[in-house]
Enzyme design. Sequence first.
Site, PDB file in Angstrom:
ATOM      1  N   HIS A  47       0.922  -1.230   0.010  1.00 48.58           N
ATOM      2  CA  HIS A  47      -0.076  -0.157  -0.076  1.00 48.58           C
ATOM      3  C   HIS A  47       0.811   1.220  -0.026  1.00 48.58           C
ATOM      4  O   HIS A  47       1.687   1.361   0.698  1.00 48.58           O
ATOM      5  CB  HIS A  47      -0.944  -0.052   1.137  1.00 48.58           C
ATOM      6  CG  HIS A  47      -0.692   0.043   2.430  1.00 48.58           C
ATOM      7  ND1 HIS A  47      -0.465   1.143   3.048  1.00 48.58           N
ATOM      8  CD2 HIS A  47      -0.231  -0.890   3.552  1.00 48.58           C
ATOM      9  CE1 HIS A  47       0.107   1.179   4.455  1.00 48.58           C
ATOM     10  NE2 HIS A  47      -0.010  -0.148   4.607  1.00 48.58           N
TER      11      HIS A  47
ATOM     12  N   ASP B 152       5.702   2.381   6.860  1.00 52.63           N
ATOM     13  CA  ASP B 152       4.373   1.665   6.792  1.00 52.63           C
ATOM     14  C   ASP B 152       3.591   2.283   5.501  1.00 52.63           C
ATOM     15  O   ASP B 152       3.049   3.382   6.121  1.00 52.63           O
ATOM     16  CB  ASP B 152       3.658   1.443   7.997  1.00 52.63           C
ATOM     17  CG  ASP B 152       2.265   0.913   7.805  1.00 52.63           C
ATOM     18  OD1 ASP B 152       1.976   0.425   6.939  1.00 52.63           O
ATOM     19  OD2 ASP B 152       1.635   0.740   8.709  1.00 52.63           O
TER      20      ASP B 152
ATOM     21  N   GLU C 172      -5.339   1.854   2.319  1.00 52.47           N
ATOM     22  CA  GLU C 172      -5.502   0.535   3.016  1.00 52.47           C
ATOM     23  C   GLU C 172      -5.498   1.011   4.523  1.00 52.47           C
ATOM     24  O   GLU C 172      -5.924   0.080   5.231  1.00 52.47           O
ATOM     25  CB  GLU C 172      -3.814  -0.146   3.123  1.00 52.47           C
ATOM     26  CG  GLU C 172      -3.555  -1.329   3.736  1.00 52.47           C
ATOM     27  CD  GLU C 172      -3.254  -1.541   5.114  1.00 52.47           C
ATOM     28  OE1 GLU C 172      -3.089  -2.381   5.858  1.00 52.47           O
ATOM     29  OE2 GLU C 172      -2.917  -0.334   5.605  1.00 52.47           O
ATOM     30  N   GLU C 173      -5.004   1.985   4.801  1.00 58.49           N
ATOM     31  CA  GLU C 173      -4.861   2.640   6.355  1.00 58.49           C
ATOM     32  C   GLU C 173      -6.464   2.864   6.786  1.00 58.49           C
ATOM     33  O   GLU C 173      -6.662   2.930   8.004  1.00 58.49           O
ATOM     34  CB  GLU C 173      -3.843   3.635   6.545  1.00 58.49           C
ATOM     35  CG  GLU C 173      -2.667   3.158   6.350  1.00 58.49           C
ATOM     36  CD  GLU C 173      -2.174   2.397   7.503  1.00 58.49           C
ATOM     37  OE1 GLU C 173      -2.672   1.876   8.184  1.00 58.49           O
ATOM     38  OE2 GLU C 173      -0.716   2.041   7.360  1.00 58.49           O
TER      39      GLU C 173
ATOM     40  N   ASP D   9       3.832  -6.049   3.629  1.00 55.93           N
ATOM     41  CA  ASP D   9       3.507  -4.889   4.683  1.00 55.93           C
ATOM     42  C   ASP D   9       4.484  -4.917   5.855  1.00 55.93           C
ATOM     43  O   ASP D   9       5.246  -6.080   5.906  1.00 55.93           O
ATOM     44  CB  ASP D   9       2.192  -4.954   4.770  1.00 55.93           C
ATOM     45  CG  ASP D   9       1.573  -3.520   5.568  1.00 55.93           C
ATOM     46  OD1 ASP D   9       2.253  -2.833   5.770  1.00 55.93           O
ATOM     47  OD2 ASP D   9       0.189  -3.684   5.321  1.00 55.93           O
TER      48      ASP D   9
ATOM     49  N   HIS E 203       3.264   3.138  13.194  1.00 57.93           N
ATOM     50  CA  HIS E 203       2.100   4.280  13.218  1.00 57.93           C
ATOM     51  C   HIS E 203       2.810   5.271  14.270  1.00 57.93           C
ATOM     52  O   HIS E 203       1.894   5.794  14.932  1.00 57.93           O
ATOM     53  CB  HIS E 203       0.688   3.752  13.706  1.00 57.93           C
ATOM     54  CG  HIS E 203      -0.124   3.145  12.446  1.00 57.93           C
ATOM     55  ND1 HIS E 203      -1.341   2.911  12.463  1.00 57.93           N
ATOM     56  CD2 HIS E 203       0.455   2.578  11.368  1.00 57.93           C
ATOM     57  CE1 HIS E 203      -1.721   2.041  11.296  1.00 57.93           C
ATOM     58  NE2 HIS E 203      -0.628   1.931  10.641  1.00 57.93           N
TER      59      HIS E 203
HETATM   60 CO    CO Z   1      -0.366   0.968   8.793  1.00 59.96          CO
HETATM   61 ZN    ZN Z   2       0.793  -1.221   6.400  1.00 58.76          ZN
END
Ligand code: CO
Ligand code: ZN
Length: 331
Positions: free
Chosen positions: A63, A166, A196-197, A219, A305
């Site tokens: 992503h 990420d 995606e998030e 990922d 994150h």
């Molecule tokens: Co993420």
């Molecule tokens: Zn991710």
Amino acid sequence: MFDLIKELVNVYGPSGHESAVADKVEELLSGKVDSFRTDALGNLICEKKGTNPKGKRVMLSAHMDHIGFVVVAVEKEGFLRVMPVGGINLAVSKTRHITFGNGIQGVLVQQPVREGENPVMKHMFVDIGAQDEAEALSMVSLGDTAVYSNDCFRLGKHRVAAPAMDDRVACALLVAVIQELGECENTVIAVFSAQEEVGCRGAKTAAFSTEPDMGIALDVTSHGDTPENKLPAVKLGEGAAVKIMDQGSISHPGLVKALLAAGQRAGVKTQREVLPFGGTDAMAMQQTKGGMPVGTVSIPCRYVHSACEVIDLRDVEGAKALVLEYLRSLV
Ligand code: CO
Ligand code: ZN
């Protein structure tokens, strides 16, 4: 690999605004695939045709989007109120440098600060240096998005820290895989997915339209190798992690076996991953149309994150060797 990762983590791209990342990937893969297509959701779909008519169609999904913030209101003193786009952790977002798509810089602030208390969104605001509401609105509009500002740096010999690791580290991995693949019997559908998030939205439509035989998400995953964190049992520097399950998908056992075997043949270390939370694009692919076998190859990542997500370059190299071996040995 470091240069490629740095190039990709530094591109602006919160969920729903991935086009600059897609442009960069298209530039990096020019001449390496048979076709590029961008769909309505913002996915970049790159197809590299296999040489064997009996070959499989394999979708690999990384992503492009990055968690961020969106402006929901402007205070009369010129401060912005924002809300999270994706899984922003407010506890690690205090007094953070953030950047808007138009280049405006801001400081995300929490006030009042009370010791031991988790911040709540209503106590957070963004200072963009505006004198009042009118000046703030001349700089940004309601609905504008921001991300943690670029800050990519080496950490020790093998590691790299940056926001957006990420999942740009996996975008870099997928770019490197396609650049090095060469002639292959199987068709590879490299999807650089959008949104995606906010719920694996892009991978769902991409899997629907490309009709793969199987899907592999690329990922980051979490880590269990710091003094206060022992789960998941995944360590940086111990190789790519082959996911058994998380809260979004249970990987197909046959695919898990094939991925672990490919790692072994490629001579790289792998780890088995059971993640007690989270999900990847595998979840979306698995439930598209009539469903398909899915798996996830994960890059172990600390502090996912946050504005300082840390990966180990050796794990990325290992993942690349594993995925290349898997694609070449299939049929
Ligand atoms: Co993420
Ligand atoms: Zn991710």
